[in-house]
Design an enzyme around this catalytic site. Structure first.
Site, PDB file in Angstrom:
ATOM      1  N   THR A  40       0.958  -1.067  -0.160  1.00 27.80           N
ATOM      2  CA  THR A  40       0.116   0.104  -0.067  1.00 27.80           C
ATOM      3  C   THR A  40       0.948   1.198   0.000  1.00 27.80           C
ATOM      4  O   THR A  40       0.503   2.098  -0.734  1.00 27.80           O
ATOM      5  CB  THR A  40      -0.792  -0.131   1.299  1.00 27.80           C
ATOM      6  OG1 THR A  40      -1.641  -1.403   1.160  1.00 27.80           O
ATOM      7  CG2 THR A  40      -1.760   1.076   1.141  1.00 27.80           C
ATOM      8  N   HIS A  43       2.159   1.948  -3.345  1.00 28.85           N
ATOM      9  CA  HIS A  43       1.125   2.550  -4.199  1.00 28.85           C
ATOM     10  C   HIS A  43       1.261   4.004  -3.822  1.00 28.85           C
ATOM     11  O   HIS A  43       0.972   4.803  -4.716  1.00 28.85           O
ATOM     12  CB  HIS A  43      -0.126   1.931  -3.904  1.00 28.85           C
ATOM     13  CG  HIS A  43      -0.400   0.461  -4.716  1.00 28.85           C
ATOM     14  ND1 HIS A  43      -0.079   0.205  -5.697  1.00 28.85           N
ATOM     15  CD2 HIS A  43      -0.404  -0.645  -3.974  1.00 28.85           C
ATOM     16  CE1 HIS A  43      -0.310  -1.203  -6.218  1.00 28.85           C
ATOM     17  NE2 HIS A  43      -0.507  -1.609  -4.964  1.00 28.85           N
TER      18      HIS A  43
HETATM   19 ZN   LIG Z   1       0.324  -2.876   5.168  1.00 26.54          ZN
END
Ligand SMILES: [Zn+2]
Ligand SMILES: [Zn+2]
Length: 366
Positions: A40, A43
């Protein structure tokens, strides 16, 4: 305080001085010791379509952390100053049907730490006391920092009974590696893990899997022959989100096989639904961790000797975050840790935490 901030709507993260967060009602404030870098976060740094559509800037990123409690709001019980804690990064509403029924991981109104609210890539982070997991047995702060992804692994791995079963894990990233360690630890018969990175498969071999298979060179059938498996896999743990891996898994399940799917596909893709039907396969989607059953399981697994230390392959000082993120983005490593304790910059270390280090943590001198 120092924090890694997504400041501008472009690729990058910026190390900035920002005000320390203030403790709200029912919250605690934590001095961050270590953070883990997650997909994440990559990203967010890259600022891809998902990040563009999701984030409100500026944002302090980061959701995988460990630290010591330095302040608690009035009325907060069971969390004390000095406690070594990890944080559940999903903040739930407490009011919807699932929350009211105690199924908080199924809340429809979840807010993500370091995604929808300022996160843990900082010297201090605040969190509702109900999102804090206090370590009551000795845990190294590096390991405590990866309880969030460890929880993904445990939630996925323990979705179906594994004792004596043949287990296929597709994807040997950090979560796949941890799931492999858990499956082996709890008594699966064969644990085969697949990937296309030899580095990651070498790490899997260190964790004691039955077979770490590079699917760019060998087929799953070949792997099954090597393990002398006569039928398909009983349980599949899908960790890659890769269409070919998902199809391969479905094709090699036994009748009545069960798949727990954590890997998040980037887009729609077709699978052989006829096989799902005629092989009577169950597919269960997994997101996050059960609050707090998964956390209880994690602590007990470590207490009972599960060793995750091979999964952490790189450690960086937070000031070297760009190098750390580049390393994590390379896709050949285990978990990459940032050290926020502010001491001398650690060497890029590969050593496992010693007993003495764990003991020092319990004495809160870390
Ligand atoms: Zn994580
Ligand atoms: Zn809810």
């Amino acid at each position: 305080m120092k924090a890694l901030v997504k400041e501008k709507a472009e690729p990058g993260l910026w190390l900035l001085d920002v005000p320390e967060p203030e403790v709200g009602p029912g919250e605690v404030k934590i001095r961050v010791l270590r953070t883990g870098i997650c997909g994440t976060d990559l990203h967010i740094r890259k600022y891809d379509d998902w990040a563009r559509n999701t984030l409100k800037l500026p944002l302090v990123a980061g959701h995988e952390f460990s630290g010591h409690v330095v302040e608690v709001a009035p009325g907060v019980e069971d969390v004390a100053l000095g406690d070594l804690v990890s944080g559940e990064g999903h903040l739930v509403c407490g009011k919807c049907r699932n929350c009211m029924a105690g199924r908080r991981h199924l809340c429809r109104n979840t807010i993500g730490l370091g995604v929808n609210r300022d996160g843990a890539f900082a010297e201090y982070v605040t969190l509702p006391a109900t999102n804090v997991w206090v370590h009551r047995t000795p845990v190294h702060p590096d390991i405590a920092a990866i309880f969030d992804p460890f929880g993904n692994a445990v939630h996925t791995a323990l979705s179906f009974p594994l004792v004596g079963e043949d287990v296929l894990i597709t994807g040997a990233g950090p979560i796949g590696l941890m799931a492999a360690a858990v499956a082996t630890h709890v008594g699966a018969r064969n644990v085969m893990i697949t990937d296309v990175s030899d580095e990651r498969l070498d790490l899997a071999a260190k964790l004691g899997v039955s077979l770490a298979l590079n699917v760019s060179r060998s087929s799953i059938e070949e792997g099954m022959r090597r393990l002398q498996m006569r039928e398909g896999f009983d349980v599949g743990l899908e960790m890659s989100g890769n269409p070919a891996a998902v199809r391969d898994m479905i094709a090699h399940m036994t009748h009545g096989g069960r798949i727990a799917m954590l890997g998040l596909p980037a887009e729609e893709f077709a699978i052989d639904w006829a096989t799902v039907v005629t092989s009577m396969i169950t597919i269960k989607g997994i997101y996050g961790r059960e609050m707090f059953e998964t956390w209880y399981n994690m602590s007990v697994l470590l207490e009972k000797g599960l060793d995750l230390s091979p999964v952490i392959t790189h450690r960086f000082d937070y000031r070297d975050f760009d190098a750390a993120f580049d390393t994590a983005a390379g896709g050949r490593t285990g978990k990459v840790i940032l050290d926020w304790s502010g001491g001398a910059r650690p060497e890029r270390a590969r050593h496992e935490p010693t007993e003495a280090e764990a003991a020092a943590t319990m004495n809160r001198s870390a």
